[in-house]
Design a protein around this motif. Structure first.
Motif, short mmCIF file in Angstrom:
data_model
loop_
_atom_site.label_atom_id
_atom_site.label_comp_id
_atom_site.label_asym_id
_atom_site.label_seq_id
_atom_site.Cartn_x
_atom_site.Cartn_y
_atom_site.Cartn_z
N PRO A 119 0.88 -1.27 -0.04
CA PRO A 119 -0.01 -0.10 -0.03
C PRO A 119 0.95 1.16 -0.09
O PRO A 119 1.88 1.52 0.90
N GLY A 120 0.40 2.26 -0.87
CA GLY A 120 1.25 3.36 -0.96
C GLY A 120 2.27 3.40 -2.04
O GLY A 120 2.92 4.55 -2.26
N THR A 121 2.62 2.13 -2.65
CA THR A 121 3.55 2.19 -3.64
C THR A 121 3.12 2.77 -5.03
O THR A 121 2.02 2.57 -5.34
N LYS A 122 4.06 3.49 -5.51
CA LYS A 122 3.66 4.14 -6.71
C LYS A 122 4.20 3.12 -7.87
O LYS A 122 5.25 2.96 -7.94
N LEU A 123 3.35 2.98 -8.76
CA LEU A 123 3.72 1.88 -9.88
C LEU A 123 4.43 2.74 -10.75
O LEU A 123 4.54 3.98 -10.97
N ALA A 124 5.13 2.11 -11.64
CA ALA A 124 5.86 2.80 -12.85
C ALA A 124 4.81 3.42 -13.75
O ALA A 124 3.60 3.40 -13.66
N VAL A 174 4.00 4.44 -19.87
CA VAL A 174 5.08 4.55 -20.78
C VAL A 174 5.91 3.25 -20.41
O VAL A 174 6.15 2.28 -21.29
N ASP A 175 6.44 3.09 -19.19
CA ASP A 175 7.31 1.98 -18.81
C ASP A 175 6.66 0.71 -18.57
O ASP A 175 7.35 -0.58 -19.05
N LEU A 176 5.41 0.80 -18.09
CA LEU A 176 4.58 -0.54 -17.86
C LEU A 176 4.38 -1.15 -19.36
O LEU A 176 4.31 -2.39 -19.53
N ALA A 177 4.06 -0.19 -20.31
CA ALA A 177 3.56 -0.71 -21.58
C ALA A 177 4.82 -1.43 -22.32
O ALA A 177 4.78 -2.50 -22.86
N ALA A 178 6.08 -0.87 -21.86
CA ALA A 178 7.31 -1.46 -22.72
C ALA A 178 7.53 -2.76 -21.62
O ALA A 178 7.97 -3.74 -22.40
N SER A 179 7.45 -2.71 -20.36
CA SER A 179 7.54 -3.98 -19.74
C SER A 179 6.95 -5.13 -20.01
O SER A 179 7.25 -6.24 -20.36
#
Length: 243
Positions: free
Chosen positions: A30-35, A38-43
Motif C-alpha cells: 500500500p502506498g507504492t507508486k507504480l511505474a 509508458v514504462d509498464l507498456a514497455a515491460s
C-alpha cells in the motif's frame, strides 16, 4: 463429456491480473507508486491503451488510485475482498446505485430549475465556493467528491423549499456512496477526465446564475444522464460476460 466454455482473456485483463496478484501478495505494498504507463507498456510489451484499461480496472476494484499528472499508487487501505472489474461485482455495483440515480434525476433536475428561479446572491457565492473547491481538488478524489456532494446540497438550499432541502439532506450519505461508486464505474467504463465533471457542474452553476430555469434543468439532466450511460454500459457488459 461436457466442459464449461472458456472465455479468452483480453490483453488488459492479463495485465490487470498480474498487477493485481503483485498487489495482493504484498510485492506492491500500500502506498507504492507504480511505474508510468509508458514504462509498464514497455515491460508488458503492449500498447499504452491496454495499460490504461488495466489500471482503470484495478481502480474499479479499489486497489489503486489514479491521479492525472501524479501517476498510479496502490491504495493505502485495500478492500478485504477485492471484486472483479467486470462481471458480477461490477454488475452489482451498477445495479445498487441505479435506483438512487433514477431518484436523483427526478429530484435534482427540479432542484436545479427551482434554484435558478429562487436563488439569492448569497446562494450563488456559496455554490461557487464548492465549484472552486472541486477545481482546487480536481485530482484529489476524496476531497473532490466531498465538494461535489456539498455542491448538490447547496444547490438544493438555493431552492428555499424546506421539503426539497430536507429530502436532499436525508439522501446525503447515499449521495456520497452514489458518487463514489459512479466515479469508479465512470473511470473504468470511459476513463473520463475530471475536467469533464467540473465543466458539467460549471454549466449547471452558470444556468442558475443566469436564472435560466430551462437551461438549469437541462444541464442537470445532461450531467446525470452521462452517469446513467456509464451504468447502462457496465450492466450490459456484465450481462454479456455472464452468458
Amino acid at each position: 463429456m461436457a466442459f464449461d466454455q472458456v472465455k479468452p482473456l483480453k490483453g488488459y485483463e492479463l495485465v490487470m491480473e498480474q498487477l493485481k496478484g503483485r498487489i495482493l501478495s504484498g510485492e506492491f505494498a500500500p502506498g507504492t507508486k507504480l511505474a508510468s504507463v509508458v514504462d509498464l507498456a514497455a515491460s508488458f510489451g503492449v500498447g499504452r491503451s491496454t495499460i490504461r484499461e488495466a489500471l482503470s480496472a484495478l481502480k474499479a476494484m479499489g486497489l489503486v488510485e489514479i491521479r492525472q499528472g501524479g501517476g498510479t499508487t496502490v491504495c493505502l487501505e485495500l478492500p478485504k475482498e477485492p471484486g472483479s472489474a467486470d462481471g458480477a461485482a461490477l454488475f452489482a455495483n451498477a445495479q445498487s446505485i441505479r435506483e438512487l440515480l433514477e431518484v436523483r434525476k427526478i429530484l435534482e433536475t427540479g432542484c436545479a430549475s427551482l434554484a435558478a428561479r429562487n436563488r439569492t446572491g448569497a446562494d450563488l457565492r456559496s455554490i461557487e465556493e464548492e465549484l472552486l473547491q472541486m477545481e482546487t481538488y480536481l485530482h484529489d478524489e476524496a476531497k473532490g467528491e466531498e465538494a461535489d456532494v456539498r455542491f448538490h446540497l447547496k444547490l438544493a438550499g438555493a431552492t428555499h423549499n424546506s421539503l426539497l432541502i430536507s429530502m436532499m439532506e436525508s439522501m446525503s450519505e447515499r449521495l456520497h456512496d452514489s458518487m463514489r461508486e459512479s466515479r469508479k464505474l465512470w473511470f473504468y467504463g470511459e476513463r473520463a477526465e475530471a475536467n469533464r465533471l467540473l465543466r458539467e457542474h460549471s454549466d449547471i452553476f452558470e444556468a442558475i446564475r443566469e436564472k435560466d430555469e430551462t437551461r438549469a434543468f437541462g444541464a442537470m439532466m445532461s450531467h446525470l444522464g452521462k452517469v446513467e450511460g456509464v451504468l447502462h454500459k457496465a450492466i450490459a457488459e456484465a450481462e454479456n460476460g455472464e452468458r
